[in-house]
Design a protein around this motif. Structure first.
Motif, short mmCIF file in Angstrom:
data_model
loop_
_atom_site.label_atom_id
_atom_site.label_comp_id
_atom_site.label_asym_id
_atom_site.label_seq_id
_atom_site.Cartn_x
_atom_site.Cartn_y
_atom_site.Cartn_z
N ILE A 26 0.75 -1.33 -0.03
CA ILE A 26 -0.15 -0.05 -0.10
C ILE A 26 0.86 1.10 0.09
N LEU A 111 -3.73 -2.25 8.19
CA LEU A 111 -2.28 -2.20 7.30
C LEU A 111 -1.77 -3.60 7.56
N TYR A 114 -1.26 -6.02 4.78
CA TYR A 114 -0.04 -5.70 3.56
C TYR A 114 1.25 -6.24 4.16
N VAL A 117 4.20 -0.87 3.58
CA VAL A 117 3.66 0.21 3.61
C VAL A 117 4.53 1.07 3.25
N ASP A 119 5.12 5.11 2.80
CA ASP A 119 4.99 6.58 3.04
C ASP A 119 5.28 7.67 2.48
N ALA A 134 1.96 2.24 11.25
CA ALA A 134 2.53 1.17 10.37
C ALA A 134 3.56 0.42 11.42
N LEU A 141 7.54 -1.16 7.12
CA LEU A 141 7.32 0.53 6.60
C LEU A 141 8.47 0.91 5.98
#
Length: 241
Positions: A26, A111, A114, A117, A119, A134, A141
């Motif tokens: 994501i 989250l 997934y 993540v 950002d 996250a 992350l």
């Protein structure tokens, strides 16, 4: 696997390519950084991707954002990008969410669904919330620090968040995390540059910072590379760095 991944398989091997196809990502923010990250992931084999952004294409995006052209001005960024991604990989699952990640919408995202993540958002408050959320999930992350006011691509680096040097955005985030007494629950990797140039021109956009594609794109490609290399190492039985 389709022939569009034949060169990927030659480099990564079948196992890593299959793992990449199954990886769920994501990406929050599909502007100058996030749009290129998403493109690189889908072209590399990622077939399950969610893209989140509340903005529409505007003329000032055209100098650096993948889906920004004169014909797409006014359209939601995620919708234009989704159509492009499906044209590249028709079998991909692309969930385009025309919305922001914020305190009001955070519960709309699980989250834990997934593997990664990404950002790539600008708002300090929303970025901090995403990082905290996250870091409490099982997803890995990856975060983009500031890509504006930079020209030298050789200054772009990857390191753990608390080790980032020379980036005003990272410094501001760390100050706020400490001030609020609520630091992220675990470490995470960032893409950043320690270069900082003054804005040379003038702009009608309040508080706008100059930025260019050859920097924002490399930020995005570098974020994508972290995922690709992680998957490759896992397929070989190696630990991530």
């Amino acid at each position: 696997m389709n022939s569009d991944l034949s060169r990927t398989r030659l480099l990564l091997g079948d196992d890593a390519t299959e793992r990449l196809c199954a990886t769920r990502v994501i990406v929050f923010g599909v502007g100058g950084v996030g749009s290129w990250c998403v493109e690189a992931l889908v072209r590399s084999g990622v077939r399950h991707i969610t893209i989140v952004d509340p903005d529409r294409v505007c003329p000032s995006n055209i100098n650096r954002q993948l889906m920004a052209t004169t014909s797409t001005v006014g359209k939601p960024k995620v919708e234009v990008l989704r159509d492009r991604l499906l044209d590249i990989s028709p079998e991909a699952e692309v969930d385009a969410r025309f919305m922001a990640f914020s305190a009001d919408t955070a519960t709309d995202f699980n989250l834990n669904d997934y593997d990664y993540v990404v950002d790539a958002i600008d708002s300090i408050a929303d970025k901090m919330l995403l990082i905290r959320t996250a870091c409490r999930s099982k997803a890995t992350l990856l975060s983009s620090m500031g890509a504006a006011r930079k020209l030298d691509p050789s200054r772009i680096k990857v390191t753990e968040f608390w080790k980032v040097e020379g980036c005003p955005l990272a410094r501001k985030l760390r100050q706020e995390f400490k001030r609020q007494g609520d630091k992220p629950a675990r470490k995470f990797r960032c893409v950043y540059s320690d270069e900082l140039l003054p804005n040379q021109g003038t702009s009608d956009e309040a508080r706008a910072n100059g930025s260019m594609l050859h920097i924002t794109g490399i930020f995005g490609f570098t974020l994508a590379s972290q995922i690709i290399n992680d998957v490759f190492k896992e397929a070989k039985g190696e630990d991530r760095e």
